[in-house]
Scaffold this motif. Structure first.
Motif, mmCIF file in Angstrom:
data_model
loop_
_atom_site.group_PDB
_atom_site.id
_atom_site.type_symbol
_atom_site.label_atom_id
_atom_site.label_comp_id
_atom_site.label_asym_id
_atom_site.label_seq_id
_atom_site.Cartn_x
_atom_site.Cartn_y
_atom_site.Cartn_z
ATOM 1 N N SER A 226 -73.621 33.841 73.805
ATOM 2 C CA SER A 226 -72.554 34.767 73.447
ATOM 3 C C SER A 226 -73.010 35.632 72.283
ATOM 4 C CB SER A 226 -71.287 33.986 73.061
ATOM 5 O OG SER A 226 -70.310 34.830 72.509
ATOM 6 N N THR A 227 -72.404 36.806 72.163
ATOM 7 C CA THR A 227 -72.695 37.667 71.018
ATOM 8 C C THR A 227 -72.054 37.128 69.747
ATOM 9 O OG1 THR A 227 -70.788 39.047 71.615
ATOM 10 C CG2 THR A 227 -72.952 39.728 72.449
ATOM 11 N N SER A 228 -71.056 36.263 69.922
ATOM 12 C CA SER A 228 -70.402 35.639 68.771
ATOM 13 C C SER A 228 -71.247 34.466 68.281
ATOM 14 C CB SER A 228 -69.003 35.153 69.152
ATOM 15 O OG SER A 228 -68.457 34.343 68.135
ATOM 16 N N LEU A 229 -71.586 34.474 66.993
ATOM 17 C CA LEU A 229 -72.429 33.424 66.436
ATOM 18 C C LEU A 229 -71.750 32.064 66.522
ATOM 19 C CD1 LEU A 229 -75.168 32.975 65.048
ATOM 20 C CD2 LEU A 229 -73.995 33.233 62.837
ATOM 21 N N SER A 230 -70.456 32.003 66.232
ATOM 22 C CA SER A 230 -69.735 30.730 66.272
ATOM 23 C C SER A 230 -69.678 30.166 67.690
ATOM 24 C CB SER A 230 -68.321 30.901 65.713
ATOM 25 O OG SER A 230 -67.595 31.859 66.468
ATOM 26 N N THR A 231 -69.440 31.029 68.675
ATOM 27 C CA THR A 231 -69.405 30.577 70.070
ATOM 28 C C THR A 231 -70.778 30.114 70.523
ATOM 29 O OG1 THR A 231 -67.606 32.137 70.559
ATOM 30 C CG2 THR A 231 -68.829 31.241 72.430
ATOM 31 N N ASN A 232 -71.813 30.819 70.078
ATOM 32 C CA ASN A 232 -73.170 30.446 70.451
ATOM 33 C C ASN A 232 -73.523 29.059 69.911
ATOM 34 O OD1 ASN A 232 -75.596 31.308 71.825
ATOM 35 N ND2 ASN A 232 -76.561 31.385 69.823
ATOM 36 N N TYR A 233 -73.172 28.811 68.655
ATOM 37 C CA TYR A 233 -73.459 27.497 68.077
ATOM 38 C C TYR A 233 -72.600 26.403 68.708
ATOM 39 C CZ TYR A 233 -76.715 29.029 64.501
ATOM 40 O OH TYR A 233 -77.830 29.499 63.863
ATOM 41 N N LEU A 234 -71.421 26.774 69.178
ATOM 42 C CA LEU A 234 -70.588 25.804 69.891
ATOM 43 C C LEU A 234 -71.298 25.331 71.157
ATOM 44 C CD1 LEU A 234 -67.880 24.333 70.433
ATOM 45 C CD2 LEU A 234 -67.102 26.431 71.573
ATOM 46 N N TRP A 235 -71.852 26.273 71.919
ATOM 47 C CA TRP A 235 -72.554 25.909 73.149
ATOM 48 C C TRP A 235 -73.852 25.174 72.863
ATOM 49 C CZ3 TRP A 235 -70.476 25.475 77.653
ATOM 50 C CH2 TRP A 235 -69.353 26.248 77.981
ATOM 51 N N LEU A 236 -74.536 25.536 71.805
ATOM 52 C CA LEU A 236 -75.753 24.814 71.427
ATOM 53 C C LEU A 236 -75.426 23.378 71.028
ATOM 54 C CD1 LEU A 236 -77.597 27.600 69.389
ATOM 55 C CD2 LEU A 236 -78.248 26.713 71.633
ATOM 56 N N ILE B 113 -70.992 15.558 64.025
ATOM 57 C CA ILE B 113 -72.372 15.949 63.681
ATOM 58 C C ILE B 113 -72.587 17.442 63.919
ATOM 59 C CG2 ILE B 113 -74.818 15.430 64.058
ATOM 60 C CD1 ILE B 113 -73.246 13.125 62.917
ATOM 61 N N ALA B 114 -71.756 18.061 64.761
ATOM 62 C CA ALA B 114 -71.886 19.498 65.020
ATOM 63 C C ALA B 114 -71.689 20.311 63.755
ATOM 64 C CB ALA B 114 -70.901 19.941 66.100
ATOM 65 N N ALA B 115 -71.062 19.714 62.740
ATOM 66 C CA ALA B 115 -70.886 20.402 61.452
ATOM 67 C C ALA B 115 -72.234 20.728 60.813
ATOM 68 C CB ALA B 115 -70.058 19.542 60.508
ATOM 69 N N ALA B 116 -73.300 20.014 61.230
ATOM 70 C CA ALA B 116 -74.625 20.243 60.654
ATOM 71 C C ALA B 116 -75.131 21.655 60.918
ATOM 72 C CB ALA B 116 -75.627 19.218 61.199
ATOM 73 N N ILE B 117 -74.643 22.279 61.997
ATOM 74 C CA ILE B 117 -75.059 23.659 62.276
ATOM 75 C C ILE B 117 -73.879 24.621 62.148
ATOM 76 C CG2 ILE B 117 -77.050 23.036 63.686
ATOM 77 C CD1 ILE B 117 -75.379 23.562 66.173
ATOM 78 N N GLY B 118 -72.836 24.197 61.436
ATOM 79 C CA GLY B 118 -71.752 25.108 61.091
ATOM 80 C C GLY B 118 -70.619 25.228 62.078
ATOM 81 N N VAL B 119 -70.531 24.323 63.048
ATOM 82 C CA VAL B 119 -69.404 24.354 63.983
ATOM 83 C C VAL B 119 -68.177 23.782 63.268
ATOM 84 C CG1 VAL B 119 -68.509 23.516 66.198
ATOM 85 C CG2 VAL B 119 -70.933 24.109 65.962
#
Length: 222
Positions: A83-93, A165-171
């Protein structure tokens, strides 16, 4: 307590994100784990080796490392984008990392269920001309999945807690939101903490009760 009430919409959004992470990762992990279990009982040594290597590596790798690899390795170095949205991209990662890690445990649970199926049934299926994949799909897996409902429920509960643990990358799931609220409302740490603890209890306790009921309902009579 007033701080908890004032931030209630923020807390609800955080737990909604936790639920989305759990459901998406759980669905992918179930499919991937089933495939890995089939590979681990395959008659082909290559497939058994790949499945065994995957399970041993992922189960012995800290989840934080897996999530950070997905966020930094896939997201920044390999430029994997959903996604172009950084937050959405990190959610999928994060979903990729949680799914890959949880699939190793799902695989072992399903493999243990496969081992509960009487050998005679598999031999009878081969005797009537079923291939390995047909035997697995029609005879073995339906019984194996019913036998491991309770372990799969435990894995889902663990996955719910592992979403922190997803908080580690800012989710911004529940645990990261709780940390943010601690910093914003230092005088209300205790009610905020117990509010989030209650939220996780609401998510995990019904799940445990549901899977316990399902395991009894779907138990295979021997």
């Amino acid at each position: 307590m007033q701080a908890l009430l004032d931030e209630f919409p923020v807390i609800l959004n955080a737990f909604w994100l936790t639920i989305r992470l759990t459901l998406a990762s759980g669905a992918v992990a179930l499919v991937l784990g089933t495939i890995l279990a089939a590979m681990r009982v395959s008659p082909l040594p290559v497939l058994r080796g790949i499945g065994t290597a995957y399970v041993n590596i992922l189960r012995n790798t800290p989840l934080t490392l897996v999530i950070v690899f997905c966020g930094l390795g896939l997201g920044l170095v390999l430029d994997v984008s959903f996604s172009t949205s950084l937050s959405t991209n990190y959610l999928w990662l994060s979903i990729i990392g949680l799914s890959a890690y949880t699939a190793a445990f799902v695989c072992e649970a399903i493999r243990s269920g496969i081992n509960t199926v009487p050998v005679g049934q598999a031999e009878a299926a081969r005797a009537v001309g079923l291939t390995f994949s047909q035997n697995l799909r029609l005879i073995v897996l339906p019984q194996a999945l019913r036998a491991v409902v309770a372990p799969l429920g435990s894995i889902l509960i663990a996955l719910t807690k592992n979403t922190t643990i997803a908080a580690a990358i800012g989710v911004t799931e529940a645990s990261l939101t709780m940390k943010t609220l601690f910093e914003a409302h230092g005088d209300a740490v205790v009610p905020i903490f117990f509010g989030f603890a209650l939220g996780f209890l609401v998510l995990t306790l019904p799940t445990g009760l549901l899977f316990t009921w399902l395991s009894r309902r779907l138990a295979v009579a021997r």
